[in-house]
Scaffold this active site. Structure first.
Site, PDB file in Angstrom:
ATOM      1  N   TYR A 121       0.815  -1.221   0.000  1.00  0.00           N
ATOM      2  CA  TYR A 121       0.000   0.000   0.000  1.00  0.00           C
ATOM      3  C   TYR A 121       0.846   1.269   0.000  1.00  0.00           C
ATOM      4  O   TYR A 121       0.333   2.367   0.111  1.00  0.00           O
ATOM      5  CB  TYR A 121      -0.965   0.002   1.185  1.00  0.00           C
ATOM      6  CG  TYR A 121      -2.099  -0.979   1.028  1.00  0.00           C
ATOM      7  CD1 TYR A 121      -2.167  -1.812  -0.080  1.00  0.00           C
ATOM      8  CD2 TYR A 121      -3.101  -1.084   1.978  1.00  0.00           C
ATOM      9  CE1 TYR A 121      -3.199  -2.721  -0.239  1.00  0.00           C
ATOM     10  CE2 TYR A 121      -4.138  -1.995   1.832  1.00  0.00           C
ATOM     11  CZ  TYR A 121      -4.183  -2.810   0.725  1.00  0.00           C
ATOM     12  OH  TYR A 121      -5.210  -3.711   0.570  1.00  0.00           O
ATOM     13  N   ASP A 224      -5.684  -6.313   5.875  1.00  0.00           N
ATOM     14  CA  ASP A 224      -6.878  -5.832   5.181  1.00  0.00           C
ATOM     15  C   ASP A 224      -7.764  -7.020   4.818  1.00  0.00           C
ATOM     16  O   ASP A 224      -8.970  -7.047   5.098  1.00  0.00           O
ATOM     17  CB  ASP A 224      -6.426  -5.065   3.923  1.00  0.00           C
ATOM     18  CG  ASP A 224      -7.539  -4.245   3.322  1.00  0.00           C
ATOM     19  OD1 ASP A 224      -8.623  -4.153   3.940  1.00  0.00           O
ATOM     20  OD2 ASP A 224      -7.335  -3.677   2.233  1.00  0.00           O
ATOM     21  N   ASP A 228     -11.406  -8.552   6.701  1.00  0.00           N
ATOM     22  CA  ASP A 228     -12.673  -8.630   5.962  1.00  0.00           C
ATOM     23  C   ASP A 228     -13.210 -10.061   5.993  1.00  0.00           C
ATOM     24  O   ASP A 228     -14.422 -10.288   6.094  1.00  0.00           O
ATOM     25  CB  ASP A 228     -12.489  -8.192   4.500  1.00  0.00           C
ATOM     26  CG  ASP A 228     -12.622  -6.680   4.325  1.00  0.00           C
ATOM     27  OD1 ASP A 228     -12.315  -5.944   5.282  1.00  0.00           O
ATOM     28  OD2 ASP A 228     -13.036  -6.240   3.236  1.00  0.00           O
TER      29      ASP A 228
HETATM   30 MG    MG Z   1     -10.613  -3.231   3.091  1.00  0.00          MG
END
Ligand code: MG
Ligand code: NAI
Length: 327
Positions: A121, A224, A228
């Site tokens: 990222y 991340d 989820d």
């Molecule tokens: Mg996300």
């Protein structure tokens, strides 16, 4: 003492769930807040060309904490710089199952501690020739140590016995090798018990045996995705709050996005956003009030009105009113 809170609703259901969280915070008599609203996201970009206007950036930088709803297509242009503005190095994402809800795994209580500044990222991508692209994955010893320090401290303070370090050092030998070594060294230094797990196998174990996990310390992308995945185990994105913690500043947001499929209907589940506000209370030192908000949300999830994502037909406002009533 009055706390200045930057409130950035953003797009879609961000506009619906953010006011719900503000209402809940306003209902807490013991704490005084001054809410200052800022714009960010697709709508303000369409108007001004900027997804994150300078005024909003300054608002978040100067506030004691920020509440952010969600952005749409411009999410990366909003949330990545906002996380930088608040100097956030840790993304804290609890995934808990709640009594009374029909969750895939009703016995889940996992907190993902996600490294929040680097990895893939970092945004270093290029097209090196036609049809060939690359992405540079940045892992530093400093950031890896820092996230592990935060994760081990969080586990201790919050009573989690199981700490797991997620990695893929068998393939990404240099980058995740460094992450794994640095994070493990923190565990050794503290004489803490911990496990390490390859992130792909971990995904399977999380689905099958989530009760075996407590705090999971992850590199950025893994955190991340795994968080989820855990959202799916406990009843969906409408329930998951998160905190972006910096040295001096912090930003609180639901894990979900702007949900264009239901935006404007007034039926978004405000729980994730209200639970994010509870994390804001913890962060400012109001643990008792944070717990009270969590207990109120839990009680409404168990036996109060529910939004359609949880099988009910209540509105965002109905659920918010019920939470405030419980408080
Ligand atoms: Mg996300
Ligand atoms: P999403 O989280 O917006 O929605 C995924 C699904 O979950 C949808 O069916 C939605 O209706 C449902 N959902 C999410 N939150 C809900 C809530 N509070 N109550 C009830 N149902 C809820 O993710 P999606 O669809 O991948 O992305 C939609 C937009 O959101 C995209 O433009 C994306 O860029 C943006 N996004 C923004 C984020 C942020 O601002 N931090 C994070 C993730 C996505």
């Amino acid at each position: 003492m009055t706390h200045e809170i930057a409130v950035i609703p953003g797009d879609g259901i961000g506009q619906e769930v953010t006011p719900a969280a503000v209402e809940v915070l306003e209902a807490i008599d013991a704490v005084d807040f001054d809410f200052v609203e800022g714009e960010a996201g697709d709508a303000v970009k369409a108007e001004t060309g900027e997804a994150l206007p300078e005024e909003t950036r300054e608002l978040a930088a100067d506030a004691d904490a920020t509440l952010f709803g969600a952005a749409g297509e411009t999410a990366a242009d909003v949330i990545l710089p906002l996380r930088q503005v608040v100097g956030s190095f840790a993304n804290v994402r609890p995934a808990r199952s709640y009594p009374g809800l029909d969750a895939v795994q009703p016995d889940t209580d996992i907190v993902f501690i996600r490294e929040n500044t680097e990895g893939v990222y970092k945004g270093i991508e290029s097209e090196i020739s036609d049809g060939v692209t690359t992405c540079t994955r940045v892992i530093t010893e400093d950031a890896s140590e820092k996230i592990a320090e935060y994760g081990f401290s969080y586990a201790k303070q919050n009573g989690y016995d199981d700490v797991t370090i997620a990695h893929k050092a068998n393939v990404m030998r240099t980058t995740d090798g460094l992450f794994l070594d640095a994070a493990s060294a923190v565990g050794e230094d503290r004489d803490a018990s911990y496990d390490t797990a390859l992130m792909d196998a971990l995904a399977m174990h999380l689905v099958m045996n989530p009760q075996d996990y407590g705090v999971v310390i992850c590199p950025n992308l893994a955190g991340d995705m795994l968080s989820d995945l855990a959202a799916g185990l406990v009843g969906g994105l409408g329930l998951l709050p998160s905190a972006n913690i910096g040295e001096e500043n912090a930003l609180f947001e639901p894990v979900h996005g702007s949900a264009p499929d239901i935006a404007g209907e007034g039926i978004a589940n405000p729980s994730a956003m209200i639970l994010s506000a509870a994390m804001l209370l913890d962060h400012l030192g109001y643990d008792e009030q944070g717990d009270a908000v969590r207990t109120a949300v839990e009680s409404v999830l168990d036996s109060g009105p529910r939004t359609p994502d949880l099988g009910g037909d209540a509105s965002t406002e109905d659920v918010t009113a019920a939470v405030i009533e419980e408080l």
